[in-house]
Scaffold this active site. Sequence first.
Site, PDB file in Angstrom:
ATOM      1  N   CYS A  94      13.382  10.596   7.017  1.00  0.00           N
ATOM      2  CA  CYS A  94      13.371  10.101   8.395  1.00  0.00           C
ATOM      3  C   CYS A  94      14.763  10.156   9.010  1.00  0.00           C
ATOM      4  CB  CYS A  94      12.813   8.693   8.449  1.00  0.00           C
ATOM      5  SG  CYS A  94      13.458   7.630   7.166  1.00  0.00           S
ATOM      6  N   GLY A 134       3.833   3.095  13.780  1.00  0.00           N
ATOM      7  CA  GLY A 134       4.615   1.870  13.968  1.00  0.00           C
ATOM      8  C   GLY A 134       4.281   1.200  15.293  1.00  0.00           C
ATOM      9  N   LYS A 183       0.846  -1.198   0.000  1.00  0.00           N
ATOM     10  CA  LYS A 183       0.000   0.000   0.000  1.00  0.00           C
ATOM     11  C   LYS A 183       0.881   1.248   0.000  1.00  0.00           C
ATOM     12  CE  LYS A 183      -1.858   2.470   3.367  1.00  0.00           C
ATOM     13  NZ  LYS A 183      -1.766   3.844   2.805  1.00  0.00           N
ATOM     14  N   GLU A 208      10.412  15.041  15.853  1.00  0.00           N
ATOM     15  CA  GLU A 208      10.692  15.027  14.427  1.00  0.00           C
ATOM     16  C   GLU A 208       9.760  16.011  13.712  1.00  0.00           C
ATOM     17  OE1 GLU A 208       9.777  11.353  12.362  1.00  0.00           O
ATOM     18  OE2 GLU A 208      11.515  11.635  11.064  1.00  0.00           O
TER      19      GLU A 208
END
Lengths: 313, 294, 502
Positions: free
Chosen positions: C310, C259, C202, C407
């Site tokens: 990331c 996650g 996906k 982040e």
Amino acid sequence: MDKQTNHTASQSNTMNSIPKTYKNYINGEFPRTESGRYYSVKDPSDKHIANVGLSTRKDIRNAVQVARKAHGAWTDKTAYNRGQIIYRIAEILSGRREQFIHEMVLLGYTKQAAEQEVNACVELIVYFAGWTDKTTQVFGSINPVASNHFNFSRQESIGVVGIICPETPSLLGMLGLLLPNMVAGNSQVLIASHQYPLPSCTFAEVLATSDVPAGIVNIITGIKTDLIPSISQHMDVDLLVGDESLDTNFRNMCELESASNMKRVYFWKSFISLDELNSTPDKTIANCLNSLKDPYHILYVQEVKTTWHPVSE
Amino acid sequence: MINRIPIDAVGIQERVTRICTRSIKRESKLQALDLALRMMDLTTLEGSDSDGKVRQLCNKALLPYTELPNIPSVAAVCVYPNRVALAKNILKNSSISVASVATAFPSGMSSLQIKLDDVEYAVSEGADEIDMVISRGAFLSGEYTKVYDEIAQIKQACGSAHLKVILETGELGSLENIRMASDLAMKAGADFIKTSTGKISPAASMPVVLVMLQAIRDNYNSTGVKVGMKPAGGIRSSKQAIQYLVMVKETLGIDWLNPSLFRFGASSLANDVLMQWVKEKTGRYQSLNYFSND
Amino acid sequence: MSEKKISDQTNPENRKSIPLDWSYAEALENTSHATFNKSYGLFINGSFTNYDENQSFESINPANGEAIYRCTEASESDVDSAVKAARAAFEGEWGNYSGTQRSHYLYRIARMLQERAREFAVLESMDGGKPIRESRDVDIPLAAAYFFYYAGWADKLAFAFPGKHPKPLGVCAQIIPWNFPLLMLAWKIAPALACGNTVVLKPAETTSLTALKFCELLKDIGLPNGVVNIITGAGSTGEYLVQHPDIDKIAFTGSTGVGKSIQRSIAKRQISATFELGGKGAYILFDDAALNEAVEGIVNAIFFNQGHVCCAGSRLLVQEGVADRVIDLLKKRMQHLIIGDPLDKNTDIGAVNSRTQLDTIQRYVDTGIKEGASCYECSGTLPNKGFYFPPTLLTGVSQSSTVVQEEIFGPVLTIQTFRTTEEAIEKANNTPYGLANGIWTDKGSKIFHVGTKLKSGVVWSNTYNKFDPTSPFGGYKESGKGREGGISGLHAYVKLENSGGM
């Protein structure tokens, strides 16, 4: 068993042999549990053998704290040095062979099974001692990147590991989970076998008289229901290791709680039932030893670090 | 006297590669071609250079392309000392300067006195600019003071003529050395620093020039003095020339996009720039047959 | 003769046409060869399902905010069909293929990507907003390189795992993010197929285009039906996929938050899972470093792909003695960054991927300023349509600042100073993340010392943001589990059986 060893650890009532209080092993010392509580370890006929510490989350907390602090001192040692220190464990364990056999027999092992398990433990320690300076060579890599860079990947310790030991084999099962972590450079908090904790506790004495720096291996006794939630939720534990046969609820708990800080979780087979141990010690211990001698276990409890550097004049 | 500054050649190359991805089209390309032409030092430095050869070169400098009389003339012609007077004479009514190599060009292997005499002779013949070479042997053996003193004395001998200091980067062995030689030359009084004599391979390359431009920028930041830059040798195509201009712009800024602070030392570059120019104007790719081969 | 002096040439009287501001004219990439449909179905079992307007969503070109195509929101039953197709392929034709046969398909994919590279690069830039310079020079060539690399492993797996027999896991559920759409697809599909698995992938809902175009390529090379299934959709589609009972493996790249929730949701299933999550990389710059290259490194570390990386070096830790100089050099360098149309070949900083992400970045910068940071932004005007954010420096921040802890995933660099090596290491490691860090120093021994102490899966020394198929990539701590790339990347897609050779 000769007379002398019979005296050393016997629970008999003779005046020259006194029973031992089994305590936790944290930071190279043998503190009592924070709660001050204990539980009774019994032989197969339900006769009391010894009192063992009933640890709580505070003991886990203390152990994780010292394990974290000690980690650098272990992982920074040269691989050669770590290999020698691990080998030294085998030397000392071997010297106290009879004590372990005696305790195992008290717990319900046949003498033959106990002897074979202790022999296997010595063999396994020596085996893993030899891996410290070889894993990087087998599993590390120099990566031929398509640019002017030198690039290599090597394994490094993860940090603090929570190890949930199987009930049996009482010593080999623990070492099968512990040794790859020691080779890896991790520092660990072990939750000992609940029903058969004496060899684990005595192993702490081996560690205390070996060259393993304090805080690298910490051994906690108690009830899994108390201790597993605590260690699996701990935000400063990097990895959980356990035996494949661990109760599904505990395994699921480890997997679920690991999400809190993305702990790594690995289970591999180290369990043999006492019945199997006693009925076919040759076969079961040989098989167990063979499956525990898997260097991939070291790989699983390490991180891969990749380093880049330009190459130029 | 001069600090050694660490340089990572791979990092320099990456910056250069990135500079080369700049896509210069249409009006910005024409501006760049115009600029490149005006920054050019048309050069002839052969043992066989005769009056005839120098005369042809000067004519080319004055009128690069007969079809386009409005095209800008180049910045200078660069010749040996004994051809200065002739060039000077031909170019006297133009804005084109005459540059002369000197100081026992190209090796620099002579006494300081002879080098000074060489410079004085070129200046007395009318040279507006002196392109000297440093003593690479001395530099490589660590005699930095000697190299510095030579440049400083030659600068004095130049009088009002501008001094370009040729580092001969192809012989310096490393980017660190090139940076150090750049700093040393600027400190000793160079008006320009220049990569190469054209007699040694490799000559100018983008990594080398980037390091020199960084030295110029740092020197400007600490002293406020704007030193010029001249890559020489190896630059043959307009595309390369434009990439150099992008590098100058993105390292030193727009101030240096100027013939008084940046020059191309080249001989075959001029015709390629002219061909590109005509191509941009006409839309047709050009042939060298139509451009004078001086 | 003085009128001919060099200095006189700067006089406008002498030199009439000196451009005072030489800027680069627009240099747009040709888009005529990059065609795509107005709408897409799902790629299941080797063909596209029928597109249904009622079950669709639009994808926006972030460069101008305009919708460019629509794709299908995969439902639970769509996901089920995709997994069934993958299962059938795994148990059928594909499962019986030899490594050699698999490798031939993967090589063909690599070659086809190379042949159609420019087309894919244009589509990637149109769909996601990244500058064509990057999609052309980084994303697409690297995607092809990953397929080429893992193609070669397919028939050599026995050599990757001494003493073991590697076996495929089965059906792999793979979920990828929007920052490197086709490259992440390659990171996921190439090793999975090399090891003999089948895939349901996906893409992120804002960047489905290159994955959908990739299906065309799979049809062209004749990959057996069901080996790769591409299902588009947002979070709920991802959840259906993760929850599907018949998958054998989850590979997720995305935020740490998602996650963790995936990890929780699969806790009872004892299913193999690998994660590539967030990061907050430190860029440690020592005073003995090659400063010019280090400044260029900073530009690569934080402004690459609009900072949607990331492993971005988003925290600059610079040694006090050179801090002013580095910041000055960096500001000067930033003046030459060109922000604008992703399809212009001169664009350095393209469009932020979505309005949502743009708001997030703005919110973080506002928070930073509120908490006391000083803000420096690249000057220059931003395009008036689309989602753009200028490269930004935040100074005057500390370890406890939100912008240092969290982040941002945008072109925003925080700058802190340090005095000693130990302080730098401590600050670098003082984060729950551990994906990548950078070290800049001229001293080799210091690189190895600091590099060993840093808790991250990647250490870039005297370089940053480099990727290669042979080079394992992945995080420590909350930045993930497992590695992608290199031999390590194969571990994620096999189960190892003992060969008895030990």
